[in-house]
Design a protein around this motif. Structure first.
Motif, PDB file in Angstrom:
ATOM      1  N   TYR A  65      66.663  61.540 -12.262  1.00  0.00           N
ATOM      2  CA  TYR A  65      67.109  62.182 -11.026  1.00  0.00           C
ATOM      3  C   TYR A  65      66.795  61.364  -9.779  1.00  0.00           C
ATOM      4  CZ  TYR A  65      67.588  66.072 -14.208  1.00  0.00           C
ATOM      5  OH  TYR A  65      67.948  66.854 -15.268  1.00  0.00           O
ATOM      6  N   ALA A  66      66.265  60.166  -9.952  1.00  0.00           N
ATOM      7  CA  ALA A  66      65.940  59.299  -8.813  1.00  0.00           C
ATOM      8  C   ALA A  66      67.052  58.275  -8.610  1.00  0.00           C
ATOM      9  CB  ALA A  66      64.614  58.585  -9.058  1.00  0.00           C
ATOM     10  N   SER A  67      67.319  57.962  -7.348  1.00  0.00           N
ATOM     11  CA  SER A  67      68.291  56.921  -7.011  1.00  0.00           C
ATOM     12  C   SER A  67      67.581  55.568  -6.997  1.00  0.00           C
ATOM     13  CB  SER A  67      68.890  57.194  -5.625  1.00  0.00           C
ATOM     14  OG  SER A  67      69.542  58.440  -5.605  1.00  0.00           O
ATOM     15  N   SER A  68      68.355  54.491  -6.946  1.00  0.00           N
ATOM     16  CA  SER A  68      67.729  53.169  -6.937  1.00  0.00           C
ATOM     17  C   SER A  68      66.913  52.968  -5.659  1.00  0.00           C
ATOM     18  CB  SER A  68      68.766  52.069  -7.102  1.00  0.00           C
ATOM     19  OG  SER A  68      69.707  52.144  -6.066  1.00  0.00           O
ATOM     20  N   ARG A  69      67.395  53.403  -4.537  1.00  0.00           N
ATOM     21  CA  ARG A  69      66.643  53.398  -3.279  1.00  0.00           C
ATOM     22  C   ARG A  69      66.593  54.849  -2.829  1.00  0.00           C
ATOM     23  NH1 ARG A  69      65.661  48.585  -3.956  1.00  0.00           N
ATOM     24  NH2 ARG A  69      67.031  46.856  -3.512  1.00  0.00           N
ATOM     25  N   HIS A  70      65.574  55.562  -3.274  1.00  0.00           N
ATOM     26  CA  HIS A  70      65.553  57.015  -3.099  1.00  0.00           C
ATOM     27  C   HIS A  70      64.919  57.440  -1.773  1.00  0.00           C
ATOM     28  CE1 HIS A  70      66.052  60.944  -5.114  1.00  0.00           C
ATOM     29  NE2 HIS A  70      65.174  61.299  -4.204  1.00  0.00           N
ATOM     30  N   ALA A  71      63.696  56.981  -1.524  1.00  0.00           N
ATOM     31  CA  ALA A  71      62.978  57.420  -0.316  1.00  0.00           C
ATOM     32  C   ALA A  71      62.002  56.336   0.116  1.00  0.00           C
ATOM     33  CB  ALA A  71      62.227  58.721  -0.600  1.00  0.00           C
ATOM     34  N   ARG A  72      61.479  56.513   1.330  1.00  0.00           N
ATOM     35  CA  ARG A  72      60.434  55.608   1.795  1.00  0.00           C
ATOM     36  C   ARG A  72      59.399  56.413   2.569  1.00  0.00           C
ATOM     37  NH1 ARG A  72      61.679  52.294   7.132  1.00  0.00           N
ATOM     38  NH2 ARG A  72      62.784  53.886   8.306  1.00  0.00           N
ATOM     39  N   ILE A  73      58.173  55.918   2.528  1.00  0.00           N
ATOM     40  CA  ILE A  73      57.064  56.528   3.253  1.00  0.00           C
ATOM     41  C   ILE A  73      56.480  55.437   4.137  1.00  0.00           C
ATOM     42  CG2 ILE A  73      54.789  57.579   3.011  1.00  0.00           C
ATOM     43  CD1 ILE A  73      55.731  58.616   0.267  1.00  0.00           C
ATOM     44  N   TYR A  74      56.344  55.737   5.425  1.00  0.00           N
ATOM     45  CA  TYR A  74      55.873  54.719   6.361  1.00  0.00           C
ATOM     46  C   TYR A  74      55.020  55.367   7.455  1.00  0.00           C
ATOM     47  CZ  TYR A  74      59.790  56.469   9.158  1.00  0.00           C
ATOM     48  OH  TYR A  74      60.649  57.269   9.856  1.00  0.00           O
ATOM     49  N   PRO A  75      54.117  54.587   8.079  1.00  0.00           N
ATOM     50  CA  PRO A  75      53.289  55.140   9.162  1.00  0.00           C
ATOM     51  C   PRO A  75      54.041  55.069  10.492  1.00  0.00           C
ATOM     52  CG  PRO A  75      52.603  52.912   8.680  1.00  0.00           C
ATOM     53  CD  PRO A  75      53.701  53.242   7.700  1.00  0.00           C
ATOM     54  N   ASP A  76      53.788  56.051  11.358  1.00  0.00           N
ATOM     55  CA  ASP A  76      54.357  55.968  12.703  1.00  0.00           C
ATOM     56  C   ASP A  76      53.274  55.464  13.659  1.00  0.00           C
ATOM     57  OD1 ASP A  76      52.696  58.133  13.122  1.00  0.00           O
ATOM     58  OD2 ASP A  76      54.260  59.479  13.811  1.00  0.00           O
ATOM     59  N   ARG A  77      53.564  55.419  14.929  1.00  0.00           N
ATOM     60  CA  ARG A  77      52.629  54.853  15.908  1.00  0.00           C
ATOM     61  C   ARG A  77      51.393  55.721  16.114  1.00  0.00           C
ATOM     62  NH1 ARG A  77      56.920  52.632  20.390  1.00  0.00           N
ATOM     63  NH2 ARG A  77      57.866  51.116  18.986  1.00  0.00           N
ATOM     64  N   ASP A  78      51.510  57.013  15.797  1.00  0.00           N
ATOM     65  CA  ASP A  78      50.384  57.935  15.979  1.00  0.00           C
ATOM     66  C   ASP A  78      49.461  57.988  14.770  1.00  0.00           C
ATOM     67  OD1 ASP A  78      51.484  58.571  18.442  1.00  0.00           O
ATOM     68  OD2 ASP A  78      52.670  60.215  17.603  1.00  0.00           O
ATOM     69  N   GLY A  79      49.737  57.191  13.742  1.00  0.00           N
ATOM     70  CA  GLY A  79      48.895  57.187  12.555  1.00  0.00           C
ATOM     71  C   GLY A  79      49.303  58.202  11.503  1.00  0.00           C
ATOM     72  N   ARG A  80      50.364  58.973  11.760  1.00  0.00           N
ATOM     73  CA  ARG A  80      50.857  59.924  10.765  1.00  0.00           C
ATOM     74  C   ARG A  80      51.764  59.191   9.790  1.00  0.00           C
ATOM     75  NH1 ARG A  80      53.901  64.109  14.401  1.00  0.00           N
ATOM     76  NH2 ARG A  80      54.794  62.113  14.948  1.00  0.00           N
TER      77      ARG A  80
END
Length: 167
Positions: free
Chosen positions: A110-125
């Protein structure tokens, strides 16, 4: 038509037929045995010396993701075929999907080849973003439509795989 032309056409047809058989066997083999998962350490060793020097020069705070004491330090796969896998959060983008160059390679139907990404923002979240996947990315029980901050210990679900940010 000459005899030579007919022979060349027969050999060409035979070559195309064998090519079809070989490609079919490779597809069946990849379906049976799955994708090859590479180890993270092997990739790190293959980095260029310049990249390693840049990582050493980064201040300790930026490696931890710019967050405070309560900021998560690792990404943990809690359900799915990769249960127990952890990735240290060092301020870089983490990609999720079936593609071999993803940070976490998901062997999930059920996953795509490029499914999702997780990255930090400028506030550290930390932010999770669905990359236009077919089956969607879920934060808790909600399907993501826009980049969304990840609350502490909130599960991220991609198909049968569940991922959490932890301290």
């Amino acid at each position: 038509m000459s005899e030579l032309t007919l022979t060349v056409m027969r050999l060409g047809f035979l070559a195309v037929l064998w090519l079809f058989v070989i490609v079919s066997v490779q597809v069946i083999r990849s379906d049976l045995f799955g994708t090859r998962v590479t180890q993270r350490a092997a990739r790190r060793e293959g980095q260029r010396p310049q990249q390693r020097q840049q990582q050493r020069r980064q201040p300790q705070e930026s490696r931890r993701g710019r967050g405070g004491r309560n900021a998560p330090t690792k990404l943990v796969v809690s359900e799915g075929s990769l249960t127990g896998t952890t990735v240290a959060l060092q301020g870089q983008t983490i990609t999720l999907g079936r593609a071999h160059d993803s940070t976490i390679v998901l062997d999930d139907d059920y996953a795509s080849s490029r499914h999702a990404r997780i990255y930090p923002d400028r506030d550290g979240r930390w932010i999770v973003e669905d990359l236009g996947s077919t089956n969607g990315t879920y934060l808790g029980r909600n399907r993501l439509t826009t980049p969304t901050p990840i609350p502490p210990s909130e599960p991220i679900r991609i198909g049968k795989t569940v991922i959490e940010l932890r301290k």
